[in-house]
Design an enzyme around this catalytic site. Structure first.
Site, mmCIF file in Angstrom:
data_model
loop_
_atom_site.group_PDB
_atom_site.id
_atom_site.type_symbol
_atom_site.label_atom_id
_atom_site.label_comp_id
_atom_site.label_asym_id
_atom_site.label_seq_id
_atom_site.Cartn_x
_atom_site.Cartn_y
_atom_site.Cartn_z
ATOM 1 N N TYR A 111 48.861 42.839 36.559
ATOM 2 C CA TYR A 111 47.728 42.391 37.365
ATOM 3 C C TYR A 111 48.110 41.089 38.058
ATOM 4 O O TYR A 111 48.171 40.029 37.445
ATOM 5 C CB TYR A 111 46.482 42.165 36.506
ATOM 6 C CG TYR A 111 45.967 43.391 35.803
ATOM 7 C CD1 TYR A 111 46.393 44.674 36.146
ATOM 8 C CD2 TYR A 111 45.043 43.278 34.763
ATOM 9 C CE1 TYR A 111 45.917 45.798 35.488
ATOM 10 C CE2 TYR A 111 44.548 44.397 34.105
ATOM 11 C CZ TYR A 111 44.998 45.650 34.465
ATOM 12 O OH TYR A 111 44.526 46.768 33.806
ATOM 13 N N PHE A 165 37.535 51.778 33.950
ATOM 14 C CA PHE A 165 36.576 52.362 34.894
ATOM 15 C C PHE A 165 35.320 52.792 34.123
ATOM 16 O O PHE A 165 34.872 53.926 34.218
ATOM 17 C CB PHE A 165 37.208 53.543 35.634
ATOM 18 C CG PHE A 165 36.369 54.136 36.746
ATOM 19 C CD1 PHE A 165 35.780 53.328 37.703
ATOM 20 C CD2 PHE A 165 36.179 55.500 36.843
ATOM 21 C CE1 PHE A 165 35.019 53.868 38.725
ATOM 22 C CE2 PHE A 165 35.418 56.061 37.866
ATOM 23 C CZ PHE A 165 34.838 55.235 38.806
ATOM 24 N N PRO A 166 34.731 51.872 33.330
ATOM 25 C CA PRO A 166 33.590 52.262 32.496
ATOM 26 C C PRO A 166 32.301 52.486 33.272
ATOM 27 O O PRO A 166 31.397 53.157 32.770
ATOM 28 C CB PRO A 166 33.445 51.084 31.528
ATOM 29 C CG PRO A 166 33.978 49.916 32.300
ATOM 30 C CD PRO A 166 35.114 50.464 33.119
ATOM 31 N N GLY A 179 29.627 54.920 43.213
ATOM 32 C CA GLY A 179 29.310 55.983 44.154
ATOM 33 C C GLY A 179 27.952 56.598 43.918
ATOM 34 O O GLY A 179 26.915 55.934 43.997
#
Length: 302
Positions: free
Chosen positions: A68, A214-215, A219
């Site tokens: 990261y 991605f908890p 969208g």
């Protein structure tokens, strides 16, 4: 009025590896970087403020990775939080090589993994990494060689606990058969992205922490007028908060690490710990997630 610490305490606790207790709702630091998870954040002071606020709110698990930034995310955490609170667990990862924004390349050669573990120790300013995760298993390197590196670093005392990321049940069993004491697994998982269901259940059986990246599904869940956002509104919460509440209810080994670069959103995420879903509501949200899955744009990041 409920204090912030009381709120996050409602998420419950989980003991990583049996000896590292953390509150189950943590923080993922990946978003505290530049576009494409590359370079420094646009506002480093704001990023440091988010990290400090997370600790003030009672977060005791922060997840990062050498990739990261690369490297800059770990350095930022040390700048903001060192010397660390005694109860803070910092989890990091290695196993990707970065060549530019949004570029992720498997690279888990044993000498590289060892090099990156040593570098993470220096950047985080620690003598032992609390939780060191293999970011991805490199298909170009014998699996056993990668497991052996994790095991060796743990035996040398440089790593307290080890974890694996983006695996399936069969891979977990092979790692355990090899003699690797897997403390956590980190897979993409949320109320609509459900391909890791069997893994979640197996981790629960074994007492292994499941860290869903991605908890919060974005969208369609945030759109007004769909059944999920309607359910959130009925409860007086946001779709993001309902997503996190569902995860916490899904399994006692679930350790969500929602990420954000905003103090306001961080505080909203933490409030999800206070949401109680009874059996009927949980079952209804569970079914909605399955129905909405085909409409979700699934990310391919890390």
């Amino acid at each position: 009025m409920m204090s912030a610490h009381t709120t996050i305490a409602q998420s419950g606790t989980f003991s990583i590896g049996g000896d590292l207790p953390v509150r189950r709702l943590g923080y993922g630091a990946m978003r505290l970087t530049g576009p494409g998870v590359w370079g420094p954040p646009a506002d480093p002071d704001r990023a440091r403020a988010v990290l400090r606020r997370a600790v003030e709110l009672g977060v005791t698990l922060i997840d990062t990775a050498d990739s990261y930034g690369p490297n800059l995310n770990e350095e930022l955490i040390a700048e903001a939080l060192y010397p660390y609170p005694e109860d803070l667990v910092i989890a990091t990862k290695a196993g990707f090589l970065r060549r530019g924004p949004s570029q992720w390349h498997h690279f888990a050669r044993p000498d590289y993994l060892r090099q990156q573990a040593e570098a993470s120790l220096r950047r985080l300013k620690v003598d032992v990494i609390d939780l060191w995760q293999l970011h991805r298993i490199d298909p170009g390197i014998p699996e056993e060689a990668q497991f052996e590196t994790l095991k060796a670093l743990q035996e040398e005392g440089k790593v307290r606990h080890v974890g694996l990321s983006e695996i399936d049940v069969d891979t977990l069993e092979r790692a355990r058969s090899f003699g690797l004491d897997v403390a956590t697994v980190q897979n993409r998982y949320n109320v609509v992205v459900r391909d890791a269901e069997a893994l979640v259940d197996r981790c629960a059986e074994l007492g292994i922490g499941l860290i869903p990246w991605f908890p919060i599904a974005q969208g369609i869940l945030a759109e007004s007028g769909n059944p999920f956002s309607d359910s959130a509104r009925e409860l007086g919460v946001s779709p993001a908060q309902l997503s996190l509440a569902w995860l916490l209810r899904r399994s006692p080994v679930m350790l969500p690490i929602p990420g954000t670069s905003s103090v306001e959103h961080l505080e909203q995420n933490i409030e999800a710990a206070a949401i109680t879903l009874d059996d009927d509501r949980f079952a209804a949200i569970d079914e909605l997630g399955k129905e909405l899955a085909p409409g979700i744009d699934v990310p391919t990041g890390a």
